[in-house]
Write a protein that holds these residues in place. Structure first.
Motif, mmCIF file in Angstrom:
data_model
loop_
_atom_site.group_PDB
_atom_site.id
_atom_site.type_symbol
_atom_site.label_atom_id
_atom_site.label_comp_id
_atom_site.label_asym_id
_atom_site.label_seq_id
_atom_site.Cartn_x
_atom_site.Cartn_y
_atom_site.Cartn_z
ATOM 1 N N HIS A 1 1.316 5.322 -2.328
ATOM 2 C CA HIS A 1 0.829 6.137 -3.076
ATOM 3 C C HIS A 1 2.103 6.962 -3.740
ATOM 4 N N HIS B 1 0.715 -1.334 -0.074
ATOM 5 C CA HIS B 1 0.078 -0.229 -0.187
ATOM 6 C C HIS B 1 0.919 1.166 0.068
ATOM 7 N N HIS C 1 -5.066 -0.617 6.020
ATOM 8 C CA HIS C 1 -5.070 0.269 7.026
ATOM 9 C C HIS C 1 -6.099 0.064 8.247
ATOM 10 N N ASP D 1 0.943 2.680 3.662
ATOM 11 C CA ASP D 1 0.358 3.569 3.404
ATOM 12 C C ASP D 1 0.968 4.975 3.162
HETATM 13 ZN ZN ZN Z 1 -3.720 4.907 1.212
#
Ligand code: ZN
Ligand code: NCD
Ligand code: ZN
Ligand code: ZN
Length: 358
Positions: A13, A11, A154, A226
């Motif tokens: 970005h 995960h 998450h 994340d």
């Molecule tokens: Zn995320």
């Protein structure tokens, strides 16, 4: 020196296409290698969002040229792509559904749309969800009805990890991930972080929520950063976007927790390598490993990082345990604080029907 298998982060970005001032496939995968990750799975909440083959091709082309470590790319579930999504399934590491308010335009509100995606996405391909509170109960029920595996992103609260534990005990095919910031920060850290920098979804939770995550370590399948970079100007400006960078602090935090006896090396390897690899059906990366010095003391400093965002919520923290060298597919990819793997060295780990893999 201790040797770990290459870490897999399911995960992250990487902000490409559309927001490369925050991060791109080059800087984000450099940050990954510096953090001991040899594979990252990139989220589709980009600009444009990755909801069709055209936007997906844009992200894949950028990744192929620029990624320094191996990667997969998620397709985003939109309000009108449930039927066409399945056609993209062979190109991606999974489908991502957003059920709650967060950064980016991808958000599903209608129960009918959720049901469509759950019914149509190939049952043997991963489906990951951002689903908090009641949304989690709703999507768990739909997934159970359709007997399709679900990966919950998450998880941050006691009520959610308890629900996932109960679902697993009933035999429902659910897996989940927890972030380092929910394991190592709580809402009590917000005053020191500051309002904008403390913005993240799910929000930092209570100390009781955090305790519940640690108490349910056996229910947590994966650790996922994340990694959600936004620049300092954005975090300190008006309407600060939610998200923390995490790739370059995660392993240090985990090793520190191992040093403190909060988990074992085996707990760590299961959640950062073995389980993500199994859940996402990723091929093993041969001749790939990370050498760490478990006793090295260091201080977290954003100025020393490869991420483009320029800050970290862990600034100034003293950690014990540091990445020294990363070997990826028999090539020294990181050593002496330098990223050595060039842009384009990374390969797409999504299903091999893909020409991208050559
Ligand atoms: Zn995320
Ligand atoms: C993520 C982002 O910035 O893309 N932000 C966040 O606070 N976690 C989106 C998300 O993962 O929900
Ligand atoms: Zn999310
Ligand atoms: Zn392995």
């Amino acid at each position: 020196m201790i040797r770990l298998p290459g870490l897999i982060d399911p995960h992250v970005h990487l902000r490409e296409p559309g927001a490369t001032h925050k991060e791109d496939f080059d800087s984000g995968t450099a940050a990954a290698l510096a953090g001991g990750f040899t594979a990252v799975l990139a989220m589709p909440n980009t600009q444009p969002p990755l909801t069709n083959s055209a936007s997906l091709a844009q992200a894949q082309a950028a990744a192929k040229d620029k990624a320094r470590c191996d990667y997969g790319i998620y397709l985003g579930a939109g309000v009108d792509n449930a039927a066409s999504a399945a056609e993209c399934a062979p190109l991606v590491c999974g489908l991502k559904m957003y059920l709650d308010q967060t950064y980016g335009p991808l958000r599903l509100d209608e129960l009918a749309t959720l049901g469509d995606h759950v019914a149509r996405w190939p049952v043997d391909r991963p489906m990951a969800v951002h689903a908090e509170g009641r949304s989690l109960a709703a999507i768990l029920f739909l997934a159970a009805l359709h007997a399709r595996p679900l990966h919950v992103c998450h998880v941050s609260r006691e009520v959610e990890i308890t629900l996932i534990r109960a679902a697993k005990e009933k035999g429902i095919q659910v897996t989940c991930e927890v972030t380092p910031h929910h394991l190592f920060l709580t809402e009590n850290d917000l005053p020191q972080l500051g309002e904008g920098r403390g913005e993240v979804r799910p929000r930092l939770a209570t100390a009781a929520d955090q305790d519940a995550l640690w108490a349910n370590l056996e229910v947590i399948d994966c650790f996922a950063t994340d990694h959600a970079p936004h620049t300092l100007a954005e975090k300190d400006g008006e309407n600060p976007p939610p998200g923390f960078p995490g790739l370059e602090t995660a392993l240090g935090l985990y090793l520190n927790a191992v040093h403190e006896g909060r988990m074992t090396f085996d707990d760590l390897i299961a959640r950062t390598h073995t389980n993500p690899r199994r859940i996402f059906g990723l091929p093993d990366q041969t001749e790939t490993f990370v050498e760490v010095d478990p006793d090295a003391l260091w201080e977290v400093q954003a100025t020393q990082m490869y991420t483009r965002c320029g800050w970290t919520p862990f600034e100034g923290l003293q950690l014990r345990g540091r990445v020294r060298r990363v070997t990826l597919r028999d090539r020294l990819a990181f050593a002496d604080d330098q990223v050595l793997a060039p842009p384009g060295f990374g390969v797409n780990l999504a299903p091999v029907t893909q020409t991208e893999n050559q």
